[in-house]
Design a protein around this motif. Structure first.
Motif, PDB file in Angstrom:
ATOM      1  N   ASP A  32     -13.436  12.149  -0.677  1.00 42.79           N
ATOM      2  CA  ASP A  32     -14.087  12.423  -1.625  1.00 42.79           C
ATOM      3  C   ASP A  32     -12.697  13.069  -2.715  1.00 42.79           C
ATOM      4  O   ASP A  32     -13.575  13.056  -4.086  1.00 42.79           O
ATOM      5  CB  ASP A  32     -14.827  13.315  -1.294  1.00 42.79           C
ATOM      6  CG  ASP A  32     -15.836  11.632  -0.546  1.00 42.79           C
ATOM      7  OD1 ASP A  32     -15.812  10.715  -0.382  1.00 42.79           O
ATOM      8  OD2 ASP A  32     -16.864  12.376  -0.063  1.00 42.79           O
ATOM      9  N   SER A  33     -12.359  13.841  -1.974  1.00 46.40           N
ATOM     10  CA  SER A  33     -11.816  15.505  -3.300  1.00 46.40           C
ATOM     11  C   SER A  33     -10.212  14.488  -3.888  1.00 46.40           C
ATOM     12  O   SER A  33      -9.510  15.279  -4.232  1.00 46.40           O
ATOM     13  CB  SER A  33     -10.396  16.035  -1.812  1.00 46.40           C
ATOM     14  OG  SER A  33      -9.693  15.650  -1.582  1.00 46.40           O
ATOM     15  N   TRP A  34     -10.029  13.141  -3.511  1.00 45.20           N
ATOM     16  CA  TRP A  34      -8.346  12.579  -3.758  1.00 45.20           C
ATOM     17  C   TRP A  34      -8.939  12.055  -5.460  1.00 45.20           C
ATOM     18  O   TRP A  34     -10.418  11.245  -5.504  1.00 45.20           O
ATOM     19  CB  TRP A  34      -8.146  11.921  -2.981  1.00 45.20           C
ATOM     20  CG  TRP A  34      -7.590  11.618  -1.535  1.00 45.20           C
ATOM     21  CD1 TRP A  34      -7.514  12.564  -1.102  1.00 45.20           C
ATOM     22  CD2 TRP A  34      -7.660  11.197  -0.771  1.00 45.20           C
ATOM     23  NE1 TRP A  34      -6.702  13.142  -0.315  1.00 45.20           N
ATOM     24  CE2 TRP A  34      -7.166  11.783   0.489  1.00 45.20           C
ATOM     25  CE3 TRP A  34      -8.098   9.842  -0.537  1.00 45.20           C
ATOM     26  CZ2 TRP A  34      -6.485  11.213   1.523  1.00 45.20           C
ATOM     27  CZ3 TRP A  34      -7.534   9.039   0.257  1.00 45.20           C
ATOM     28  CH2 TRP A  34      -6.713  10.049   1.933  1.00 45.20           C
ATOM     29  N   PRO A  35      -7.883  12.485  -6.581  1.00 47.52           N
ATOM     30  CA  PRO A  35      -7.908  11.008  -7.507  1.00 47.52           C
ATOM     31  C   PRO A  35      -8.109   9.928  -6.958  1.00 47.52           C
ATOM     32  O   PRO A  35      -7.422   9.331  -6.159  1.00 47.52           O
ATOM     33  CB  PRO A  35      -6.922  11.468  -8.377  1.00 47.52           C
ATOM     34  CG  PRO A  35      -6.105  12.739  -7.429  1.00 47.52           C
ATOM     35  CD  PRO A  35      -7.294  13.009  -6.265  1.00 47.52           C
ATOM     36  N   GLU A  36      -8.791   9.627  -8.240  1.00 45.59           N
ATOM     37  CA  GLU A  36      -9.067   7.956  -8.037  1.00 45.59           C
ATOM     38  C   GLU A  36      -7.297   7.080  -7.606  1.00 45.59           C
ATOM     39  O   GLU A  36      -7.284   5.988  -6.955  1.00 45.59           O
ATOM     40  CB  GLU A  36      -9.812   7.266  -9.259  1.00 45.59           C
ATOM     41  CG  GLU A  36      -9.732   5.408  -8.535  1.00 45.59           C
ATOM     42  CD  GLU A  36     -10.814   4.923  -9.572  1.00 45.59           C
ATOM     43  OE1 GLU A  36     -10.432   3.549 -10.371  1.00 45.59           O
ATOM     44  OE2 GLU A  36     -11.823   5.925 -10.853  1.00 45.59           O
ATOM     45  N   GLU A  37      -6.461   7.390  -8.742  1.00 43.44           N
ATOM     46  CA  GLU A  37      -5.189   6.787  -8.218  1.00 43.44           C
ATOM     47  C   GLU A  37      -4.773   6.912  -7.046  1.00 43.44           C
ATOM     48  O   GLU A  37      -4.139   6.054  -6.186  1.00 43.44           O
ATOM     49  CB  GLU A  37      -4.472   7.406  -9.318  1.00 43.44           C
ATOM     50  CG  GLU A  37      -3.371   6.863  -9.360  1.00 43.44           C
ATOM     51  CD  GLU A  37      -2.231   7.502 -10.010  1.00 43.44           C
ATOM     52  OE1 GLU A  37      -0.945   8.292  -9.976  1.00 43.44           O
ATOM     53  OE2 GLU A  37      -2.340   7.487 -11.743  1.00 43.44           O
ATOM     54  N   THR A  38      -4.867   8.197  -6.358  1.00 42.34           N
ATOM     55  CA  THR A  38      -4.412   8.327  -5.460  1.00 42.34           C
ATOM     56  C   THR A  38      -5.526   7.167  -4.581  1.00 42.34           C
ATOM     57  O   THR A  38      -4.327   7.083  -2.738  1.00 42.34           O
ATOM     58  CB  THR A  38      -4.499   9.601  -4.576  1.00 42.34           C
ATOM     59  OG1 THR A  38      -3.702  10.384  -5.577  1.00 42.34           O
ATOM     60  CG2 THR A  38      -4.175  10.298  -3.492  1.00 42.34           C
ATOM     61  N   LEU A  39      -6.097   7.447  -3.681  1.00 43.16           N
ATOM     62  CA  LEU A  39      -6.710   6.712  -3.214  1.00 43.16           C
ATOM     63  C   LEU A  39      -6.846   5.278  -3.181  1.00 43.16           C
ATOM     64  O   LEU A  39      -6.519   4.358  -2.299  1.00 43.16           O
ATOM     65  CB  LEU A  39      -9.188   6.375  -3.645  1.00 43.16           C
ATOM     66  CG  LEU A  39      -9.210   6.402  -2.681  1.00 43.16           C
ATOM     67  CD1 LEU A  39      -9.588   7.395  -1.299  1.00 43.16           C
ATOM     68  CD2 LEU A  39     -10.901   6.126  -3.071  1.00 43.16           C
ATOM     69  N   ARG A  40      -6.295   4.909  -4.425  1.00 39.87           N
ATOM     70  CA  ARG A  40      -6.158   3.242  -4.804  1.00 39.87           C
ATOM     71  C   ARG A  40      -4.457   3.465  -4.019  1.00 39.87           C
ATOM     72  O   ARG A  40      -4.529   2.261  -3.319  1.00 39.87           O
ATOM     73  CB  ARG A  40      -6.305   3.069  -6.141  1.00 39.87           C
ATOM     74  CG  ARG A  40      -5.497   1.711  -6.307  1.00 39.87           C
ATOM     75  CD  ARG A  40      -5.884   1.068  -7.524  1.00 39.87           C
ATOM     76  NE  ARG A  40      -6.719   1.551  -8.679  1.00 39.87           N
ATOM     77  CZ  ARG A  40      -6.571   2.932  -9.587  1.00 39.87           C
ATOM     78  NH1 ARG A  40      -5.403   2.780  -9.679  1.00 39.87           N
ATOM     79  NH2 ARG A  40      -7.559   3.226 -10.349  1.00 39.87           N
ATOM     80  N   GLU A  41      -3.616   3.910  -3.792  1.00 37.41           N
ATOM     81  CA  GLU A  41      -2.334   4.159  -2.960  1.00 37.41           C
ATOM     82  C   GLU A  41      -2.373   4.053  -2.200  1.00 37.41           C
ATOM     83  O   GLU A  41      -2.027   3.245  -1.263  1.00 37.41           O
ATOM     84  CB  GLU A  41      -1.353   5.144  -3.852  1.00 37.41           C
ATOM     85  CG  GLU A  41      -1.201   4.983  -4.964  1.00 37.41           C
ATOM     86  CD  GLU A  41       0.006   6.437  -5.737  1.00 37.41           C
ATOM     87  OE1 GLU A  41       0.854   6.509  -4.998  1.00 37.41           O
ATOM     88  OE2 GLU A  41      -0.287   6.631  -6.577  1.00 37.41           O
ATOM     89  N   MET A  42      -3.382   5.010  -1.129  1.00 36.72           N
ATOM     90  CA  MET A  42      -3.829   5.216   0.148  1.00 36.72           C
ATOM     91  C   MET A  42      -4.340   3.453   0.643  1.00 36.72           C
ATOM     92  O   MET A  42      -3.937   3.202   1.607  1.00 36.72           O
ATOM     93  CB  MET A  42      -4.842   5.993   0.408  1.00 36.72           C
ATOM     94  CG  MET A  42      -3.832   8.341  -0.377  1.00 36.72           C
ATOM     95  SD  MET A  42      -2.548   7.808   0.591  1.00 36.72           S
ATOM     96  CE  MET A  42      -2.674   7.894   2.410  1.00 36.72           C
ATOM     97  N   LEU A  43      -5.094   3.309   0.070  1.00 36.60           N
ATOM     98  CA  LEU A  43      -5.243   2.219   0.202  1.00 36.60           C
ATOM     99  C   LEU A  43      -4.685   1.271   0.427  1.00 36.60           C
ATOM    100  O   LEU A  43      -4.633   0.187   1.016  1.00 36.60           O
ATOM    101  CB  LEU A  43      -7.178   2.199  -0.279  1.00 36.60           C
ATOM    102  CG  LEU A  43      -8.503   2.468  -0.582  1.00 36.60           C
ATOM    103  CD1 LEU A  43      -9.453   2.208  -1.339  1.00 36.60           C
ATOM    104  CD2 LEU A  43      -9.018   2.441   1.374  1.00 36.60           C
ATOM    105  N   SER A  44      -3.404   1.106  -0.851  1.00 33.65           N
ATOM    106  CA  SER A  44      -2.943  -0.205  -0.498  1.00 33.65           C
ATOM    107  C   SER A  44      -1.420  -0.070   0.994  1.00 33.65           C
ATOM    108  O   SER A  44      -2.032  -1.034   1.460  1.00 33.65           O
ATOM    109  CB  SER A  44      -1.958   0.149  -2.233  1.00 33.65           C
ATOM    110  OG  SER A  44      -1.076   1.153  -1.746  1.00 33.65           O
TER     111      SER A  44
END
Length: 109
Positions: free
Chosen positions: A73-85
């Protein structure tokens, strides 16, 4: 001569980047989180069920809200997208896992 100074300069840059990552723990970068997640992702490919469960539980704590707020929840959207990839392919391979706990959480994540 110049090769040695180039290697020393590269080592200093790497050291400086590591220092920045360690200082910026309030909102961890994708690089920091990928390093932290590496073990969990690798555990998903192990033959032993117990190890796969440890891996899926680690990812569950990062991405899912069993409590009021997940780390993600604390990650920016771009970071979350990279993590999910990074985790999407290993999670997809667990959709047919013989262990129900691993399979179920992989599908939800």
């Amino acid at each position: 001569g110049s090769e040695v100074s180039h290697v020393v300069a590269n080592e200093k840059v790497c050291h400086d980047e590591e220092q920045n990552i360690q200082r910026d723990e309030a909102v961890p970068s994708a690089v920091t989180m990928i390093r932290r997640m590496g073990r969990a992702v690798n555990q998903l490919n192990e033959k032993e069920v117990k190890i796969r469960i440890e891996g899926i539980e680690s990812l569950w704590r990062l991405f899912k809200r069993d409590t009021k707020k997940s780390i993600a929840d604390s990650w920016p959207e771009e970071t979350l997208r990279e993590m999910l990839s990074v985790v999407s392919r290993p999670l997809l391979t667990r959709f047919e896992d013989p262990a129900e706990r691993v399979r179920g959480k992989a599908i939800i994540l």
